[in-house]
Scaffold this motif. Structure first.
Motif, PDB file in Angstrom:
ATOM      1  N   ASP A 136      34.496  51.811  33.916  1.00  0.00           N
ATOM      2  CA  ASP A 136      35.490  52.248  34.905  1.00  0.00           C
ATOM      3  C   ASP A 136      35.012  52.068  36.351  1.00  0.00           C
ATOM      4  O   ASP A 136      35.795  52.270  37.282  1.00  0.00           O
ATOM      5  CB  ASP A 136      35.814  53.735  34.695  1.00  0.00           C
ATOM      6  N   ARG A 139      36.664  49.193  38.960  1.00  0.00           N
ATOM      7  CA  ARG A 139      38.062  49.533  39.265  1.00  0.00           C
ATOM      8  C   ARG A 139      38.148  50.798  40.111  1.00  0.00           C
ATOM      9  O   ARG A 139      38.951  50.877  41.044  1.00  0.00           O
ATOM     10  CB  ARG A 139      38.838  49.709  37.956  1.00  0.00           C
ATOM     11  N   THR A 140      37.321  51.783  39.808  1.00  0.00           N
ATOM     12  CA  THR A 140      37.332  53.035  40.566  1.00  0.00           C
ATOM     13  C   THR A 140      36.982  52.788  42.029  1.00  0.00           C
ATOM     14  O   THR A 140      37.622  53.333  42.929  1.00  0.00           O
ATOM     15  CB  THR A 140      36.343  54.040  39.946  1.00  0.00           C
ATOM     16  N   LYS A 142      37.299  49.969  43.720  1.00  0.00           N
ATOM     17  CA  LYS A 142      38.414  49.231  44.320  1.00  0.00           C
ATOM     18  C   LYS A 142      39.544  50.185  44.704  1.00  0.00           C
ATOM     19  O   LYS A 142      40.085  50.122  45.824  1.00  0.00           O
ATOM     20  CB  LYS A 142      38.930  48.185  43.328  1.00  0.00           C
ATOM     21  N   GLU A 143      39.891  51.086  43.810  1.00  0.00           N
ATOM     22  CA  GLU A 143      40.961  52.046  44.079  1.00  0.00           C
ATOM     23  C   GLU A 143      40.572  53.000  45.209  1.00  0.00           C
ATOM     24  O   GLU A 143      41.402  53.336  46.054  1.00  0.00           O
ATOM     25  CB  GLU A 143      41.293  52.833  42.806  1.00  0.00           C
ATOM     26  N   TYR A 173      34.698  42.227  39.566  1.00  0.00           N
ATOM     27  CA  TYR A 173      35.443  43.102  40.483  1.00  0.00           C
ATOM     28  C   TYR A 173      36.918  42.745  40.425  1.00  0.00           C
ATOM     29  O   TYR A 173      37.281  41.563  40.507  1.00  0.00           O
ATOM     30  CB  TYR A 173      34.927  42.934  41.916  1.00  0.00           C
ATOM     31  N   PRO A 174      37.793  43.729  40.272  1.00  0.00           N
ATOM     32  CA  PRO A 174      39.233  43.410  40.159  1.00  0.00           C
ATOM     33  C   PRO A 174      39.776  42.776  41.437  1.00  0.00           C
ATOM     34  O   PRO A 174      39.374  43.141  42.552  1.00  0.00           O
ATOM     35  CB  PRO A 174      39.874  44.771  39.895  1.00  0.00           C
ATOM     36  N   ILE A 177      44.924  45.916  42.400  1.00  0.00           N
ATOM     37  CA  ILE A 177      45.098  47.173  41.675  1.00  0.00           C
ATOM     38  C   ILE A 177      46.570  47.552  41.684  1.00  0.00           C
ATOM     39  O   ILE A 177      47.337  47.097  42.529  1.00  0.00           O
ATOM     40  CB  ILE A 177      44.260  48.314  42.314  1.00  0.00           C
TER      41      ILE A 177
END
Length: 556
Positions: A136, A139-140, A142-143, A173-174, A177
């Motif tokens: 996680d 993504r975390t 990035k968000e 890395y995304p 999002i």
């Protein structure tokens, strides 16, 4: 792809977010992150206390408009960030704070240095995360950055279980999002914009009331265009100082409890108040039912929760300030100076900011701010602690551009200024950064002088030394019959204190010594402390007593 551990993934994620500066203080729960940081290209600044670390990240963010990043360990490391998180939340400052946590298998078992920092910080962050699975982590992050910097900015905390920073996986890395529950509104509603334009065009006595939201949005050019096109006088909150040059004819400077008399009187006379990125704080409005009582209100804010929260609004517009003003400007009529503008000129001439100067060698704090203004020609970043000195800095320095005045507004955090000045100087290395401090506030995070010395950060620290907690003492003088309960605060020898840190310092006790001391301080290539003796019972005027209306000012 080679596998990276959680600490390395955090570093690589920060690079993807274009972060190059990190403030922090290590500990066991973040030791893997610090090991990754050691061999990275990121510049890390070691503070002397976690509160100093987050205030430095805050000052960096306010001065640059970027997201400030800080790191603290678990338990007391995280809890020491609480005041900084609340400070950033109140003033809408984008920060991503990483805290260490005990291993996920020990969470909730009162392990060594465990604290529920996500629970503790929930009311004082824009959002927070607890990461217990390395999958996680990218993504975390990035968000977190997206949430921190978009919409109404604010602090986001990421709590990292220790095993997450130890575990390994391939890093990806995304690119984007999707947060269904988070959709900030940027463009204003066309019908509401037309209503606002109609109200502005038909108003006889319009007044712009501009807050920190306009600074955050980067809307200074749009504000200037609106003022000059429609000839609308403008007043700002403490957080809005510098959004419009204060030496201009239509500038009324700050309003509110310690605002100018002409700004407060203009607010009581206006028939239309255009609130732009301002939240009708109690220190601005005074008695709510008397605030702009004769005016219709247009309110523009990106945070829908602020619309109509404290006052009834005639025309609400939700959206990004810069975007909305660009949509609004084509519908605004070009106007000439008239009766209302003449009235503003009369108010400014009749009720100027002033103070008593008997021509002696006594150093008045207002005089110090005027001299700094002259010395720097208005081209400096002024950072303050909290108290009387903060108000004198707001009143007697003419701000010319946004992000030129950094202070803790909503929370009123003593101890903010010194580390924030360090962060601001790091963010703007070519800018002259001057800290205006009180002898009480400066002692709350005085240890950060060590940070300034270690990295030779050339902040100029001016301590207004009156041996009192001045703002509280002033209230005790006015409303408690001079019963100075616990407000006398004998200061240490600040010169010896600075010397202990290897910092150049000088005491200034006579007015005739001030200019030479300022010149020497500004030319010194490194951090400086000036201990400036001011009168013990000097007061900030004007002052609107708590609960009174803006027209009920004391002094000034």
């Amino acid at each position: 792809m080679p596998k990276l551990n959680g600490g390395q993934i955090i570093i690589e994620s920060l690079k993807k977010e274009n972060v190059d500066v990190v403030f922090g203080y290590p500990g066991g729960a973040v030791i893997n992150l610090y090991d990754a940081l050691f061999s990275s290209s990121l510049k890390h600044y070691l503070g002397r206390h976690e509160q100093g670390v987050i205030h430095a990240a805050d000052g960096y963010a306010r001065s640059t408009g970027k997201v400030g990043v800080c790191i603290a360990t678990s338990g007391p490391g995280g809890t020491n960030l609480v005041t900084g998180l609340a400070t950033a939340q109140m003033d809408s400052v984008p920060i991503v704070a990483f805290t260490g946590q005990v291993p996920s298998s020990l969470i909730g078992k009162d392990a060594f240095q465990e604290a529920d920092i996500t629970g503790i910080s929930l009311p004082i962050t824009k959002h927070n995360f607890l990461v217990t699975d390395i999958k996680d982590l990218p993504r975390t992050i990035k968000e977190a950055f997206y949430i921190a910097r978009t919409g109404r900015p604010g602090p986001v905390l990421i709590d990292l279980a220790k095993d997450v920073t130890q575990a390994e996986m391939e890093f990806e890395y995304p690119d984007s999002i999707d947060l269904p529950g988070y959709r900030p509104t940027f463009e204003g509603h066309k019908l509401q914009i037309n209503k606002a334009a109609k109200a502005i065009n038909s108003a006889k006595k319009p007044l712009l009331y501009v807050g920190g939201g306009a600074v955050i949005s980067g809307a200074d050019q749009e504000i200037r265009a609106l003022v000059e096109k429609a000839k609308i006088p403008i007043t700002t909150t403490l957080m809005g100082l510098g959004i419009y040059p204060e030496d201009k004819e239509l500038a009324l400077e700050m309003l509110g409890m310690h605002g100018t008399q002409y700004a407060n009187l203009a607010t009581t006379e206006a028939d239309l108040l255009i609130a732009v990125g301002a939240r009708f704080d109690d220190r601005v409005t005074g008695k709510l039912d008397e605030f702009a009582a004769d005016a219709d209100i247009v309110q523009i804010d990106i945070d829908p929760a602020e619309i109509g929260k404290n006052v009834d609004v005639t025309v609400p517009i939700v959206g990004d300030i810069k975007t909305v003003l660009n949509e609004l400007l084509p519908h605004i009529d070009e106007k000439e100076m008239g009766e209302w503008q003449q009235r503003i000129k009369e108010l400014k001439e009749k009720y100027p900011l002033k103070y008593e100067d008997d021509g002696s060698e006594v150093i008045k704090p207002q005089y110090v701010m005027e001299e700094i203004d002259k010395f720097t020609d208005g081209d400096a970043t002024i950072v303050t602690e909290v108290g009387q000195h903060q108000m004198w800095a707001a009143q007697f320095h003419k701000y010319q551009k946004p992000r030129q005045f950094l202070t803790s507004g909503g929370l009123g955090t003593m101890g903010y200024g010194l580390p924030a000045a360090i962060g601001a100087q790091i963010g703007q290395p070519d800018e002259k950064v001057i800290l205006i401090a009180g002898d009480g506030s400066i002692q709350m995070n005085l240890q950060e002088l060590g940070t300034a010395q270690t990295y030779n950060i050339p902040i100029k620290v001016l301590i207004f030394n009156n041996n009192y907690l001045g703002m509280v003492r002033q209230w005790q003088e006015f409303f408690f019959d001079k019963r100075y309960a616990s407000t006398k605060i004998p200061a240490p020898d600040f010169i010896k204190m600075a010397d202990a840190y290897g910092i150049w310092a000088k005491r200034v006790e006579k007015k005739s010594e001030l200019d030479a001391a300022l010149k020497e301080a500004m030319e010194h290539n490194g951090p400086v402390v000036l201990d400036i003796k001011i009168p013990e019972e000097e007061n900030v005027y004007p002052m609107v007593p708590a609960g009174a209306g803006l027209k009920d000012m004391i002094g000034g």
